[in-house]
Design an enzyme around this catalytic site. Structure first.
Site, PDB file in Angstrom:
ATOM      1  N   CYS A  92       0.816  -1.212   0.000  1.00 50.97           N
ATOM      2  CA  CYS A  92       0.000   0.000   0.000  1.00 50.97           C
ATOM      3  C   CYS A  92       0.851   1.263   0.000  1.00 50.97           C
ATOM      4  O   CYS A  92       1.693   1.438   0.888  1.00 50.97           O
ATOM      5  CB  CYS A  92      -0.904  -0.012   1.228  1.00 50.97           C
ATOM      6  N   TYR A 129      -5.582   5.726  -8.875  1.00 58.34           N
ATOM      7  CA  TYR A 129      -6.705   4.877  -8.473  1.00 58.34           C
ATOM      8  C   TYR A 129      -7.979   5.280  -9.207  1.00 58.34           C
ATOM      9  O   TYR A 129      -8.783   4.433  -9.603  1.00 58.34           O
ATOM     10  CB  TYR A 129      -6.926   4.977  -6.958  1.00 58.34           C
TER      11      TYR A 129
END
Length: 338
Positions: free
Chosen positions: A47, A178
């Protein structure tokens, strides 16, 4: 498989706000005082938001004051899990899933389970998942526990400029990849794609004649940009369709990213195996076969970058951190080929 929150009308991806925003401060004004050994930082090496915490913790030398738990890069229906640890439990918190700490803090919580997260070890309760604030507080509230020679990553005279850069990078780089990858309409995808590459072009211009984004040494701004750039060719270029250029085809940003990667505290927190397996195996809506690609060739990350010619002092008046603890070294920071 994780559920991707996209707007059914516009096809736009919207990241949920951070629900737990208490701060751990030197004076304990939120009820959570800085205490070495009391808290545990939970991360995934996959992440980018969590990786910021790993970099800052290393640069500031907080390893002994703030322990770290590394979640499995592959989530299941309960999200982040500790299946990398013996018996599938975090050895300090004694839990199998990060969700257990969320529900210890708020039993009726039904939102997303995200990293980074800081958990209070004695109570097992989640304190915060507010990733932008976590790293700033490590720099400004944990100063009594910084290592000798720790850099000032958020210097007061430069904070307005750092905040402005961070705001733009967050909207048009960190989040935009994203928004492009999870978009379900052409319009949403195109908007994110165009904002991303317009911002990367501006950043290339900014960094063409200066080594770092703000001032002449590393700051929070460089860390926030780095964690997206280091994933760009391995994941975002193909998986998220951010494919106008690879990072390796953007000469300034590629040299800048290699400069940071080769700086102690950056590349020694990166695990490309975790990064690739997470994105390609968890996002089944995008990659239903769950096949993890062999490439790209990652050996270029250790090639000369030439950025020293621009001057600057990576750690300002400070010094580089020592090597990471043996127990915290990624399994494979750089692989030798596809």
């Amino acid at each position: 498989m994780t559920t991707i929150p996209t707007d059914p009308d516009t096809g736009e991806f919207h990241r949920a706000p951070n629900h737990f925003t208490a701060r751990i401060t030197a004076d304990g004004r939120d009820g959570w005082p800085v205490e070495p050994g009391r808290y545990r930082l939970v991360v995934s090496r996959a992440c980018p938001w969590a990786s910021r915490g790993l970099v800052v913790r290393r640069l500031l030398g907080l390893e002994d004051a703030l322990s770290v738990a590394v979640a499995d890069p592959i989530q299941d229906e309960k999200s982040w899990r500790f299946t990398l640890d013996p018996d599938g439990r975090d050895p300090v918190l004694g839990i199998r899933y990060l969700a257990e700490a969320y529900h210890a803090a708020e039993p009726d919580y039904d939102g997303g389970i995200s990293v980074p997260a800081i958990v209070d070890v004695p109570s097992g309760r989640l304190v915060t998942n507010d990733y932008p604030r976590i790293t700033l507080d490590l720099s400004t509230e944990w100063t009594a526990h910084h290592r000798p020679g720790a850099p000032d990553l958020y210097p007061e005279p430069l904070r307005d400029e750092i905040d402005a850069i961070n705001g733009r990078v967050h909207a048009d780089v960190n989040a935009a990849v994203y928004e492009a990858g999870f978009a379900t309409t052409r319009a949403a995808y195109t908007d994110a794609y165009d904002r991303l590459f317009a911002c990367l072009d501006e950043l290339s211009d900014r960094l063409a004649h200066r080594r770092y984004l703000v001032g002449d040494s590393l700051t929070e701004a460089d860390i926030r940009l780095f964690t997206t750039l280091v994933r760009f060719d391995a994941v975002y270029h193909g998986h998220f369709k951010c494919n106008r250029h690879k990072l390796t085809e953007l000469p300034v940003l590629w040299a800048y990213a290699r400069d940071l990667f080769q700086t102690p505290g950056f590349g020694d927190t990166v695990d490309f195996d975790h990064i690739k397996r997470h994105y390609y195996q968890v996002h089944e809506q995008i990659n239903p076969t769950r096949i993890v690609p062999k490439g790209p060739d990652l050996t270029g990350w250790t090639s000369p970058h030439g950025r020293e010619e621009l001057g600057g002092r990576p750690f300002g008046d400070g010094t580089p951190p020592g090597p990471p603890p043996e127990s915290e070294r990624p399994g494979e920071a750089v692989v030798t080929g596809p």
